[in-house]
Scaffold this active site. Sequence first.
Site, mmCIF file in Angstrom:
data_model
loop_
_atom_site.group_PDB
_atom_site.id
_atom_site.type_symbol
_atom_site.label_atom_id
_atom_site.label_comp_id
_atom_site.label_asym_id
_atom_site.label_seq_id
_atom_site.Cartn_x
_atom_site.Cartn_y
_atom_site.Cartn_z
ATOM 1 N N ARG A 11 0.865 -1.170 0.000
ATOM 2 C CA ARG A 11 0.000 0.000 0.000
ATOM 3 C C ARG A 11 0.908 1.229 0.000
ATOM 4 O O ARG A 11 2.068 1.150 0.414
ATOM 5 C CB ARG A 11 -0.876 0.019 1.247
ATOM 6 C CG ARG A 11 -1.889 -1.101 1.310
ATOM 7 C CD ARG A 11 -2.639 -1.057 2.648
ATOM 8 N NE ARG A 11 -3.647 -2.084 2.711
ATOM 9 C CZ ARG A 11 -3.445 -3.313 3.209
ATOM 10 N NH1 ARG A 11 -2.271 -3.647 3.693
ATOM 11 N NH2 ARG A 11 -4.424 -4.190 3.234
ATOM 12 N N LYS A 36 -3.709 -2.010 8.384
ATOM 13 C CA LYS A 36 -5.101 -2.480 8.400
ATOM 14 C C LYS A 36 -5.223 -3.881 9.014
ATOM 15 O O LYS A 36 -5.945 -4.728 8.506
ATOM 16 C CB LYS A 36 -5.689 -2.447 6.993
ATOM 17 C CG LYS A 36 -5.720 -1.054 6.382
ATOM 18 C CD LYS A 36 -6.225 -1.066 4.970
ATOM 19 C CE LYS A 36 -7.723 -1.193 4.975
ATOM 20 N NZ LYS A 36 -8.304 -1.062 3.632
ATOM 21 N N ARG A 103 -1.040 -2.431 -6.164
ATOM 22 C CA ARG A 103 -1.370 -3.545 -5.264
ATOM 23 C C ARG A 103 -2.331 -4.525 -5.951
ATOM 24 O O ARG A 103 -2.148 -5.732 -5.876
ATOM 25 C CB ARG A 103 -1.968 -2.993 -3.976
ATOM 26 C CG ARG A 103 -2.310 -4.055 -2.950
ATOM 27 C CD ARG A 103 -2.593 -3.405 -1.600
ATOM 28 N NE ARG A 103 -3.208 -4.319 -0.662
ATOM 29 C CZ ARG A 103 -2.556 -5.223 0.054
ATOM 30 N NH1 ARG A 103 -1.249 -5.350 -0.080
ATOM 31 N NH2 ARG A 103 -3.199 -6.004 0.895
ATOM 32 N N HIS A 126 -3.423 -10.079 3.629
ATOM 33 C CA HIS A 126 -4.844 -9.980 3.976
ATOM 34 C C HIS A 126 -5.137 -10.826 5.219
ATOM 35 O O HIS A 126 -4.792 -11.997 5.266
ATOM 36 C CB HIS A 126 -5.722 -10.501 2.833
ATOM 37 C CG HIS A 126 -5.729 -9.619 1.633
ATOM 38 N ND1 HIS A 126 -5.904 -10.108 0.370
ATOM 39 C CD2 HIS A 126 -5.599 -8.272 1.492
ATOM 40 C CE1 HIS A 126 -5.889 -9.116 -0.498
ATOM 41 N NE2 HIS A 126 -5.693 -7.992 0.163
#
Length: 148
Positions: A11, A36, A103, A126
């Site tokens: 990111r 995140k 990304r 993720h």
Amino acid sequence: MVLLMARHGLRVTEAIDLRWSQIDFSKGHLHVMRLKNGIDSVQPIQGDELRALRELKRSQEPQSAFVFTSERAGPMTRSIVAKMIEAAGNRAGLPHCHPHQLRHTTGHLLADAGHDTRRLQLWLGHSDIKHTAAYSQLSARPFKDFWR
């Protein structure tokens, strides 16, 4: 910066926060610290990346803890990176480019290369595989030999 963002699915904030301490030149590893609530990882750095990073470190004046710096030797800002990506896209004839597209490109290229969704999830950091599944669902590769 663009090469690392595209290869490692960084990111924009992960790229501008990247520090030299996260790069192990002797092993050729990048310690990726995800945002995140993502999953941090250690990823191999390819030869062209290593060469570019070594050259960047040699040329960086004054030395900084940050890999990518502004003209004032501070970390780059999100807006500087956005303008840089937009300008590169314009030069390539690709309108409306933004950093997060790099990304997404990473996810699509790795899925299309046949990497399974779990490994892709770890590469992109993720925490929820639902976010990774979209890349695999859009790849035609799983259907390549359906009628053979």
